[in-house]
Motif scaffolding. Structure first.
Motif, PDB file in Angstrom:
ATOM      1  N   ASP A   1       3.179   8.656   2.294  1.00  0.00           N
ATOM      2  CA  ASP A   1       3.701   8.052   1.066  1.00  0.00           C
ATOM      3  C   ASP A   1       5.230   8.019   1.003  1.00  0.00           C
ATOM      4  O   ASP A   1       5.800   7.738  -0.036  1.00  0.00           O
TER       5      ASP A   1
ATOM      6  N   CYS B   1      -0.049  -4.943  -6.926  1.00  0.00           N
ATOM      7  CA  CYS B   1      -1.353  -5.094  -6.277  1.00  0.00           C
ATOM      8  C   CYS B   1      -1.288  -4.663  -4.816  1.00  0.00           C
ATOM      9  O   CYS B   1      -0.243  -4.739  -4.179  1.00  0.00           O
ATOM     10  N   ASP B   2      -2.437  -4.192  -4.323  1.00  0.00           N
ATOM     11  CA  ASP B   2      -2.540  -3.813  -2.911  1.00  0.00           C
ATOM     12  C   ASP B   2      -2.555  -5.044  -2.022  1.00  0.00           C
ATOM     13  O   ASP B   2      -2.085  -4.995  -0.878  1.00  0.00           O
ATOM     14  N   GLN B   3      -3.135  -6.114  -2.525  1.00  0.00           N
ATOM     15  CA  GLN B   3      -3.188  -7.374  -1.791  1.00  0.00           C
ATOM     16  C   GLN B   3      -3.315  -8.508  -2.792  1.00  0.00           C
ATOM     17  O   GLN B   3      -3.706  -8.297  -3.939  1.00  0.00           O
TER      18      GLN B   3
ATOM     19  N   HIS C   1      -8.917 -11.608   2.803  1.00  0.00           N
ATOM     20  CA  HIS C   1      -7.950 -10.531   2.640  1.00  0.00           C
ATOM     21  C   HIS C   1      -6.577 -10.946   3.140  1.00  0.00           C
ATOM     22  O   HIS C   1      -5.619 -10.206   2.971  1.00  0.00           O
TER      23      HIS C   1
ATOM     24  N   ASN D   1       0.861  -1.180   0.000  1.00  0.00           N
ATOM     25  CA  ASN D   1       0.000   0.000   0.000  1.00  0.00           C
ATOM     26  C   ASN D   1       0.900   1.233   0.000  1.00  0.00           C
ATOM     27  O   ASN D   1       1.572   1.507   0.997  1.00  0.00           O
ATOM     28  N   ARG D   2       0.916   1.951  -1.105  1.00  0.00           N
ATOM     29  CA  ARG D   2       1.772   3.137  -1.253  1.00  0.00           C
ATOM     30  C   ARG D   2       1.467   4.209  -0.213  1.00  0.00           C
ATOM     31  O   ARG D   2       2.297   5.073   0.027  1.00  0.00           O
TER      32      ARG D   2
ATOM     33  N   TRP E   1       4.604   2.311   9.481  1.00  0.00           N
ATOM     34  CA  TRP E   1       3.373   1.812   8.863  1.00  0.00           C
ATOM     35  C   TRP E   1       2.243   2.832   8.915  1.00  0.00           C
ATOM     36  O   TRP E   1       1.122   2.522   8.556  1.00  0.00           O
TER      37      TRP E   1
ATOM     38  N   ASP F   1       7.433  -7.960  -1.105  1.00  0.00           N
ATOM     39  CA  ASP F   1       6.559  -7.367  -0.088  1.00  0.00           C
ATOM     40  C   ASP F   1       7.412  -6.817   1.052  1.00  0.00           C
ATOM     41  O   ASP F   1       8.596  -7.119   1.172  1.00  0.00           O
TER      42      ASP F   1
ATOM     43  N   ARG G   1       0.765   3.750   3.010  1.00  0.00           N
ATOM     44  CA  ARG G   1       1.046   3.314   4.389  1.00  0.00           C
ATOM     45  C   ARG G   1       2.553   3.202   4.598  1.00  0.00           C
ATOM     46  O   ARG G   1       3.058   2.191   5.088  1.00  0.00           O
TER      47      ARG G   1
ATOM     48  N   ASP H   1       4.929   0.068   3.964  1.00  0.00           N
ATOM     49  CA  ASP H   1       4.127  -0.996   3.363  1.00  0.00           C
ATOM     50  C   ASP H   1       4.177  -0.927   1.836  1.00  0.00           C
ATOM     51  O   ASP H   1       3.921  -1.907   1.163  1.00  0.00           O
ATOM     52  N   GLY H   2       4.544   0.210   1.285  1.00  0.00           N
ATOM     53  CA  GLY H   2       4.648   0.367  -0.162  1.00  0.00           C
ATOM     54  C   GLY H   2       5.958  -0.126  -0.748  1.00  0.00           C
ATOM     55  O   GLY H   2       6.178   0.002  -1.958  1.00  0.00           O
TER      56      GLY H   2
END
Length: 161
Positions: free
Chosen positions: A136, A42-44, A101, A13-14, A132, A63, A16, A19-20
Protein backbone atom coordinates in the motif's frame (compact mmCIF):
# COMPACT_ATOMS: atom_id res chain seq x y z
CA UNK A 1 -29.55 18.88 -20.31
CA UNK A 2 -27.72 21.22 -17.97
CA UNK A 3 -24.26 19.93 -17.18
CA UNK A 4 -23.35 21.49 -13.89
CA UNK A 5 -20.57 19.39 -12.42
CA UNK A 6 -16.95 18.76 -13.17
CA UNK A 7 -16.16 15.07 -12.67
CA UNK A 8 -12.83 13.65 -11.51
CA UNK A 9 -12.54 9.85 -11.76
CA UNK A 10 -9.64 8.35 -9.78
CA UNK A 11 -8.76 4.85 -10.98
CA UNK A 12 -6.49 2.26 -9.39
CA UNK A 13 -5.82 -0.35 -6.76
CA UNK A 14 -4.57 0.93 -3.39
CA UNK A 15 -3.09 -2.50 -2.64
CA UNK A 16 -0.83 -2.67 -5.72
CA UNK A 17 1.71 0.01 -4.80
CA UNK A 18 1.91 2.71 -7.51
CA UNK A 19 -1.30 1.48 -9.13
CA UNK A 20 -3.08 3.41 -6.35
CA UNK A 21 -1.76 6.77 -7.58
CA UNK A 22 -4.99 7.80 -9.33
CA UNK A 23 -7.01 7.03 -6.23
CA UNK A 24 -4.57 8.91 -3.96
CA UNK A 25 -4.84 12.05 -6.09
CA UNK A 26 -8.64 11.78 -6.26
CA UNK A 27 -8.87 11.32 -2.48
CA UNK A 28 -6.73 14.42 -1.94
CA UNK A 29 -9.02 16.43 -4.23
CA UNK A 30 -12.11 15.05 -2.50
CA UNK A 31 -10.73 16.08 0.92
CA UNK A 32 -10.40 19.73 -0.16
CA UNK A 33 -13.09 22.29 -0.83
CA UNK A 34 -13.20 21.97 -4.61
CA UNK A 35 -15.84 24.40 -5.77
CA UNK A 36 -17.91 22.15 -7.97
CA UNK A 37 -15.69 19.13 -8.57
CA UNK A 38 -17.33 15.79 -7.96
CA UNK A 39 -14.98 12.87 -7.30
CA UNK A 40 -15.54 9.20 -8.13
CA UNK A 41 -13.05 6.60 -6.92
CA UNK A 42 -12.99 3.18 -8.57
CA UNK A 43 -10.78 0.11 -8.90
CA UNK A 44 -11.62 -0.08 -12.59
CA UNK A 45 -13.86 1.65 -15.10
CA UNK A 46 -17.34 0.16 -15.47
CA UNK A 47 -20.20 0.84 -17.90
CA UNK A 48 -22.25 2.25 -15.01
CA UNK A 49 -20.06 5.38 -15.07
CA UNK A 50 -21.42 6.33 -18.51
CA UNK A 51 -24.48 8.05 -17.07
CA UNK A 52 -22.46 10.15 -14.60
CA UNK A 53 -20.13 11.15 -17.41
CA UNK A 54 -23.08 12.25 -19.54
CA UNK A 55 -24.18 14.62 -16.77
CA UNK A 56 -20.79 16.28 -16.32
CA UNK A 57 -19.56 19.55 -17.79
CA UNK A 58 -16.04 18.09 -18.13
CA UNK A 59 -14.37 14.82 -17.07
CA UNK A 60 -10.85 14.08 -15.84
CA UNK A 61 -9.63 10.49 -15.51
CA UNK A 62 -6.67 10.14 -13.11
CA UNK A 63 -4.66 6.92 -13.33
CA UNK A 64 -1.17 5.47 -13.02
CA UNK A 65 1.09 5.11 -16.05
CA UNK A 66 3.52 2.21 -16.27
CA UNK A 67 7.05 3.52 -16.79
CA UNK A 68 8.84 0.29 -15.91
CA UNK A 69 12.13 0.25 -17.86
CA UNK A 70 13.34 -3.05 -19.32
CA UNK A 71 16.07 -4.76 -17.33
CA UNK A 72 19.49 -3.27 -18.13
CA UNK A 73 18.03 -0.07 -19.55
CA UNK A 74 16.98 1.44 -16.23
CA UNK A 75 19.14 4.58 -16.19
CA UNK A 76 18.53 5.52 -19.84
CA UNK A 77 14.79 4.75 -19.66
CA UNK A 78 14.41 6.72 -16.42
CA UNK A 79 16.10 9.72 -18.04
CA UNK A 80 13.51 9.76 -20.85
CA UNK A 81 10.40 8.66 -18.96
CA UNK A 82 7.99 11.16 -17.42
CA UNK A 83 8.60 12.17 -13.81
CA UNK A 84 5.49 14.30 -13.50
CA UNK A 85 1.84 13.75 -14.24
CA UNK A 86 0.82 14.28 -17.85
CA UNK A 87 -2.52 15.93 -18.67
CA UNK A 88 -3.82 14.82 -22.07
CA UNK A 89 -7.11 15.48 -23.89
CA UNK A 90 -9.23 12.43 -24.72
CA UNK A 91 -11.59 11.58 -27.56
CA UNK A 92 -14.33 8.96 -27.52
CA UNK A 93 -13.37 5.69 -29.21
CA UNK A 94 -15.30 2.55 -30.04
CA UNK A 95 -12.20 0.35 -29.75
CA UNK A 96 -12.50 -2.43 -27.17
CA UNK A 97 -15.28 -4.22 -25.34
CA UNK A 98 -17.44 -1.87 -23.22
CA UNK A 99 -18.30 -4.69 -20.80
CA UNK A 100 -14.83 -6.05 -20.15
CA UNK A 101 -12.31 -5.45 -17.39
CA UNK A 102 -10.24 -3.55 -19.94
CA UNK A 103 -12.69 -0.67 -20.40
CA UNK A 104 -10.65 2.41 -21.31
CA UNK A 105 -11.55 6.07 -20.79
CA UNK A 106 -12.03 6.68 -24.56
CA UNK A 107 -14.29 3.62 -24.83
CA UNK A 108 -16.27 4.73 -21.77
CA UNK A 109 -16.74 8.16 -23.37
CA UNK A 110 -18.04 6.50 -26.54
CA UNK A 111 -20.42 4.36 -24.49
CA UNK A 112 -21.69 7.47 -22.70
CA UNK A 113 -22.25 9.22 -26.04
CA UNK A 114 -24.04 6.18 -27.51
CA UNK A 115 -26.39 5.87 -24.54
CA UNK A 116 -26.96 9.49 -23.50
CA UNK A 117 -25.94 11.80 -26.35
CA UNK A 118 -22.86 13.96 -26.84
CA UNK A 119 -20.32 13.42 -24.10
CA UNK A 120 -18.50 16.26 -22.36
CA UNK A 121 -14.89 17.17 -23.09
CA UNK A 122 -12.52 14.84 -21.27
CA UNK A 123 -8.88 14.56 -20.25
CA UNK A 124 -6.68 12.03 -18.55
CA UNK A 125 -3.98 12.76 -16.02
CA UNK A 126 -1.41 9.99 -15.97
CA UNK A 127 0.81 9.60 -12.90
CA UNK A 128 4.13 7.80 -13.57
CA UNK A 129 4.50 4.59 -11.60
CA UNK A 130 7.27 2.02 -11.30
CA UNK A 131 6.24 -0.43 -8.55
CA UNK A 132 3.25 -2.75 -9.04
CA UNK A 133 3.75 -5.44 -6.39
CA UNK A 134 1.33 -6.05 -3.53
CA UNK A 135 1.64 -3.25 -1.00
CA UNK A 136 0.00 0.00 0.00
CA UNK A 137 3.02 2.33 -0.30
CA UNK A 138 3.80 4.46 -3.32
CA UNK A 139 7.35 4.66 -4.64
CA UNK A 140 9.12 7.94 -3.87
CA UNK A 141 8.88 9.02 -7.52
CA UNK A 142 5.15 8.30 -7.73
CA UNK A 143 4.41 9.95 -4.38
CA UNK A 144 6.18 13.10 -5.60
CA UNK A 145 4.25 12.99 -8.89
CA UNK A 146 0.98 12.66 -6.94
CA UNK A 147 1.82 15.74 -4.84
CA UNK A 148 2.62 17.65 -8.03
CA UNK A 149 -0.59 16.44 -9.70
CA UNK A 150 -2.94 17.88 -7.07
CA UNK A 151 -2.51 21.53 -8.15
CA UNK A 152 -2.81 20.41 -11.80
CA UNK A 153 -6.22 18.87 -11.01
CA UNK A 154 -7.27 21.96 -9.02
CA UNK A 155 -6.32 24.27 -11.89
CA UNK A 156 -8.10 22.01 -14.39
CA UNK A 157 -11.21 22.04 -12.19
CA UNK A 158 -11.13 25.83 -11.85
CA UNK A 159 -10.95 26.21 -15.65
CA UNK A 160 -13.99 23.97 -16.17
CA UNK A 161 -16.18 24.71 -13.15
Amino acid sequence: MVRSQVLVIGIGNRLRSDDGAGIRVAEAIEAQPTGGMQVVICDQLTPELAERISQARAVLFVDALVVDPPLGEASEAMAHSPSTAQLQPLEASTQGDPGSHALTPPRLLALSAALYGPCPPAWQLLIPGEQWQVGDQLSARTAAACRNAIPVVQAWGARHA
